[in-house]
Enzyme design. Structure first.
Site, short mmCIF file in Angstrom:
data_model
loop_
_atom_site.label_atom_id
_atom_site.label_comp_id
_atom_site.label_asym_id
_atom_site.label_seq_id
_atom_site.Cartn_x
_atom_site.Cartn_y
_atom_site.Cartn_z
N GLU A 1 60.17 31.39 -51.64
CA GLU A 1 61.57 30.95 -51.73
C GLU A 1 61.84 30.28 -50.36
O GLU A 1 61.20 30.83 -49.30
CB GLU A 1 62.22 32.16 -51.65
N TYR B 1 54.90 22.44 -48.71
CA TYR B 1 54.68 22.95 -49.82
C TYR B 1 54.42 21.88 -50.76
O TYR B 1 53.40 22.28 -51.82
CB TYR B 1 55.75 23.84 -50.30
C1 LIG Z 1 57.23 24.98 -41.82
C2 LIG Z 1 56.22 25.10 -40.31
C3 LIG Z 1 55.49 26.38 -40.67
C4 LIG Z 1 55.28 23.57 -40.45
O1 LIG Z 1 54.34 24.04 -39.65
P1 LIG Z 1 53.90 22.90 -38.85
O2 LIG Z 1 52.56 23.38 -37.84
O3 LIG Z 1 54.69 21.96 -38.13
O4 LIG Z 1 53.18 22.08 -39.99
P2 LIG Z 1 52.12 20.79 -40.04
O5 LIG Z 1 51.88 20.15 -38.71
O6 LIG Z 1 50.91 20.99 -40.86
O7 LIG Z 1 53.22 19.94 -40.64
C5 LIG Z 1 53.31 19.63 -42.16
C6 LIG Z 1 54.04 18.58 -42.73
O8 LIG Z 1 55.46 18.71 -42.16
C7 LIG Z 1 55.61 17.40 -41.37
N1 LIG Z 1 56.32 17.75 -40.07
C8 LIG Z 1 56.26 18.93 -39.76
N2 LIG Z 1 56.99 18.91 -38.68
C9 LIG Z 1 57.77 17.82 -38.42
C10 LIG Z 1 58.61 17.05 -37.73
N3 LIG Z 1 59.37 17.89 -36.65
N4 LIG Z 1 59.12 15.89 -37.92
C11 LIG Z 1 58.62 15.30 -39.05
N5 LIG Z 1 57.60 15.95 -39.89
C12 LIG Z 1 57.30 17.09 -39.43
C13 LIG Z 1 54.31 16.85 -40.80
O9 LIG Z 1 54.28 15.67 -40.81
C14 LIG Z 1 53.47 17.28 -42.24
O10 LIG Z 1 53.38 16.34 -43.10
P3 LIG Z 1 52.20 15.27 -43.39
O11 LIG Z 1 51.02 16.24 -43.53
O12 LIG Z 1 52.46 14.69 -44.70
O13 LIG Z 1 52.20 14.65 -42.02
C15 LIG Z 1 56.87 25.22 -39.27
O14 LIG Z 1 58.09 23.95 -38.98
C16 LIG Z 1 57.49 26.64 -38.74
O15 LIG Z 1 57.01 27.27 -38.42
N6 LIG Z 1 59.04 26.55 -39.24
C17 LIG Z 1 59.79 27.92 -38.77
C18 LIG Z 1 59.39 28.73 -39.76
C19 LIG Z 1 59.43 28.28 -41.31
O16 LIG Z 1 60.66 27.77 -41.47
N7 LIG Z 1 58.94 28.62 -42.17
C20 LIG Z 1 58.88 28.51 -43.59
C21 LIG Z 1 59.54 29.51 -44.46
S1 LIG Z 1 59.54 29.62 -45.88
#
Ligand SMILES: CC(C)(COP(=O)(O)OP(=O)(O)OC[C@H]1O[C@@H](n2cnc3c(N)ncnc32)[C@H](O)[C@@H]1OP(=O)(O)O)[C@@H](O)C(=O)NCCC(=O)NCCS
Length: 145
Positions: free
Chosen positions: A105, A117
């Protein structure tokens, strides 16, 4: 970056206890995570760069399916592929454990997480109204067979 993925231990949680909300995210708290780590039905992993924990993620197993409970990258390491690596590893744990589906979720406003996702084939299955205070939650699903 030479990132290592390992199973998360209670010791790892102690290591990040004081920065859990400030440097990871404020959704989860220490007590709930500790309970999760102690549960037989949970599997948690960490991403490590040297000795630094820069991300963690976990699932709860219910019968033959998994619920993603959390996936989080340390704030100053986001958008560098860590979330992708964590999710890839969670999916492979599910496949190795013969789990047939993964659900989760996510807040409808959390576009980065939704993008992550969808990249792995998760599909929207429905909306849970007002799940996050005044915001809706999107239920997502991935079949792993
Ligand atoms: C969601 C989360 C885990 C993603 O982690 P991350 O280490 O930044 O992930 P990645 O670097 O592998 O990026 C994943 C994708 O999102 C995109 N993305 C991530 N941060 C971004 C940003 N600031 N701006 C634009 N795109 C972004 C990346 O481009 C990538 O897509 P691509 O492979 O098509 O280029 C991170 O933002 C986070 O910790 N958020 C807070 C906790 C949260 O909300 N978790 C989800 C709960 S359901």
């Amino acid at each position: 970056m030479n990132i290592i993925i390992e199973e998360m231990s209670l010791n790892d949680l102690e290591n990040i206890k004081n920065i859990l909300t400030s440097e990871f995210d404020d959704f989860w708290n220490y007590d709930i995570l500790k309970e999760e780590l102690e549960s037989e039905n949970s599997r948690y992993i960490i991403a490590k760069l040297g000795n630094e924990i820069i991300g963690f993620a976990g699932i709860k197993i219910i019968l033959d399916s998994a619920d993603i409970m959390n996936i989080v990258t340390k704030k100053n390491y986001r958008n560098q592929g860590i979330g992708t690596l964590l999710l890839q590893n969670l999916i492979s744990i599910c496949k190795k454990s013969n789990l047939t589906s993964i659900s989760l979720e996510v807040n409808e406003k959390n576009l980065h997480a939704i993008h992550l996702y969808k990249k792995f084939g998760f599909k929207n299955m429905g909306i849970r109204k007002n799940y996050y205070k005044n915001q809706n939650g999107i239920i997502m699903f991935l079949g792993t067979e």
